[in-house]
Design an enzyme around this catalytic site. Structure first.
Site, mmCIF file in Angstrom:
data_model
loop_
_atom_site.group_PDB
_atom_site.id
_atom_site.type_symbol
_atom_site.label_atom_id
_atom_site.label_comp_id
_atom_site.label_asym_id
_atom_site.label_seq_id
_atom_site.Cartn_x
_atom_site.Cartn_y
_atom_site.Cartn_z
ATOM 1 C CD GLU A 25 -2.735 -1.443 0.151
ATOM 2 O OE1 GLU A 25 -3.180 -0.453 -0.460
ATOM 3 O OE2 GLU A 25 -2.984 -2.614 -0.181
ATOM 4 C CG HIS A 179 -8.012 -0.995 -1.356
ATOM 5 N ND1 HIS A 179 -7.297 -1.337 -2.484
ATOM 6 C CD2 HIS A 179 -9.258 -0.645 -1.787
ATOM 7 C CE1 HIS A 179 -8.071 -1.187 -3.546
ATOM 8 N NE2 HIS A 179 -9.262 -0.773 -3.152
HETATM 9 P P1 AMP Z 1 -4.229 -2.068 -3.745
HETATM 10 O O1 AMP Z 1 -3.139 -3.072 -3.640
HETATM 11 O O2 AMP Z 1 -5.206 -2.305 -4.815
HETATM 12 O O3 AMP Z 1 -4.865 -1.971 -2.390
HETATM 13 O O4 AMP Z 1 -3.581 -0.678 -4.071
HETATM 14 C C1 AMP Z 1 -2.248 -0.346 -3.844
HETATM 15 C C2 AMP Z 1 -2.120 1.153 -3.789
HETATM 16 O O5 AMP Z 1 -2.615 1.728 -4.994
HETATM 17 C C3 AMP Z 1 -2.901 1.841 -2.682
HETATM 18 O O6 AMP Z 1 -2.226 1.841 -1.449
HETATM 19 C C4 AMP Z 1 -3.008 3.241 -3.243
HETATM 20 O O7 AMP Z 1 -1.816 3.963 -3.083
HETATM 21 C C5 AMP Z 1 -3.210 2.976 -4.729
HETATM 22 N N1 AMP Z 1 -4.645 2.923 -5.039
HETATM 23 C C6 AMP Z 1 -5.446 1.847 -5.087
HETATM 24 N N2 AMP Z 1 -6.704 2.189 -5.410
HETATM 25 C C7 AMP Z 1 -6.711 3.524 -5.562
HETATM 26 C C8 AMP Z 1 -7.697 4.507 -5.891
HETATM 27 N N3 AMP Z 1 -8.974 4.172 -6.143
HETATM 28 N N4 AMP Z 1 -7.325 5.803 -5.962
HETATM 29 C C9 AMP Z 1 -6.048 6.159 -5.729
HETATM 30 N N5 AMP Z 1 -5.066 5.305 -5.410
HETATM 31 C C10 AMP Z 1 -5.388 4.001 -5.324
HETATM 32 MG MG MG Z 2 -3.560 -3.739 -1.566
HETATM 33 MG MG MG Z 3 -2.278 -4.514 -4.622
#
Ligand code: AMP
Ligand code: MG
Ligand code: MG
Length: 309
Positions: A25, A179
């Site tokens: 993250e 997330h």
């Molecule tokens: P995830 O592994 O999908 O939880 O996402 C990894 C990182 O991507 C998160 O910690 C955010 O920095 C970025 N991220 C994910 N989804 C979003 C979103 N909808 N808007 C902005 N940044 C995002």
């Molecule tokens: Mg994630």
């Molecule tokens: Mg991810």
């Protein structure tokens, strides 16, 4: 798992003794880019390649240097509290702690492969932050299995399937908080095990070009072979990138070199934009891909830059 696999009649011997599932993250803002983006949660889940057992888990919160105060959007998205990152370690320390955990959990023996959902974690996030900050990372992060690839090969589904959709499509319930890095990594690990049970053999799907030594300020930018087929100046530290951007002719971004690239993403996680150097000089006519958020008024948002010829 051997018994379950035998029952399903589809077991596959894996090439790796261990799989390390990671899901970073990072700092973020709503509907905009943050630069430099920094890792704030570093989770990993260890899966035994022979038994399919989830053996052990690791997590460290990481203190961001450039945007130390998390946005409300980021806190709500990830569930990470300000005090978590305030009490976190820096990225180099998190990498070192992770490496120690991994050595202890695997008894320092056996082959391993990093598993992620998507290419962003290893190709973009960890790589760009380590280069940006001059941090060395273990080489096992330089190649990985993007689980989306075997998932789509095994279960189909066109388009861009999210991790949560994939977990459910495989017949599993989503567990934990979307997330939250550790929960995302756990669910990715569960999906990995399910695919292994279905007889999918895991193979490496992505890798980085070999890392060059970190450059001295006075050296010209070193061109690397990029995974997207061009040559890349990704190793260039930020100060030098700024100088380089100033020295570089301002390119015309709509070009005969292909416009936007559908297969390559810049550090902003958007498709890169193609351009051709128009200014007279030795580089005139050379094609390149740069930050997808480049605008004539603002220039690039991130330092991504690769020559294509
Ligand atoms: P995830 O592994 O999908 O939880 O996402 C990894 C990182 O991507 C998160 O910690 C955010 O920095 C970025 N991220 C994910 N989804 C979003 C979103 N909808 N808007 C902005 N940044 C995002
Ligand atoms: Mg994630
Ligand atoms: Mg991810």
């Amino acid at each position: 798992m051997a018994a379950i696999m035998a029952a399903r009649g589809q077991g596959q011997v894996q090439d790796f003794d261990f799989f390390v599932v990671v899901d970073f993250e990072a700092t973020c803002v709503k509907d905009a880019r943050i630069f430099p983006q920094e890792i704030i949660e570093f989770p990993a889940v260890l899966v035994d390649g022979a038994t399919g057992r989830i053996e052990s888990a690791f997590r460290r919160y990481v203190r961001p240097k450039h945007h130390p105060v998390l946005t409300e959007f980021c806190r709500e998205l990830t569930g990470i509290r300000q005090e978590d990152v305030d009490g976190g370690v820096d990225l180099g320390e998190a990498l070192w702690m992770h490496d120690n955990w991994l050595k202890a959990a695997t008894a320092g023996a056996g082959s391993l492969a990093v598993v992620t959902w998507g290419d962003w974690d290893c190709r973009t996030m960890l790589e760009s932050e380590c280069r940006f900050k001059g941090i060395e990372k273990p080489s096992y992060f330089d190649r990985w299995i993007n689980l989306r690839v075997p998932f789509q090969a095994a279960l189909g589904g066109g388009g861009r399937v999210t991790l949560q959709e994939a977990v459910r499509a495989a017949g599993l319930d989503w567990e934990g908080r979307l997330h939250c890095g550790l929960d995302d990594a756990r669910n990715t690990a569960r999906l990995l095990v399910e695919l292994m049970l279905r007889g999918v053999k895991m193979t490496i799907t992505g890798s980085l070009a070999p890392s060059p030594p970190i450059q001295q300020k006075q050296q010209p930018p070193q061109l690397l072979t990029s995974p997207c087929g061009g040559s890349s100046a990704l190793a260039t530290p930020l100060i030098q990138q700024k100088q380089q951007q100033q020295q570089q002719p301002q390119p015309h971004m709509i070009s005969p070199c292909g416009g936007t690239s559908a297969t390559c993403f810049c550090y902003c996680r958007v498709p890169t934009r193609g351009g051709v150097v128009s200014m007279p000089g030795p580089m005139q006519g050379k094609c390149f891909f740069g930050c997808g958020n480049w605008t004539p008024a603002m220039g690039p948002v991130c330092p991504y830059f690769v020559w294509t010829n």
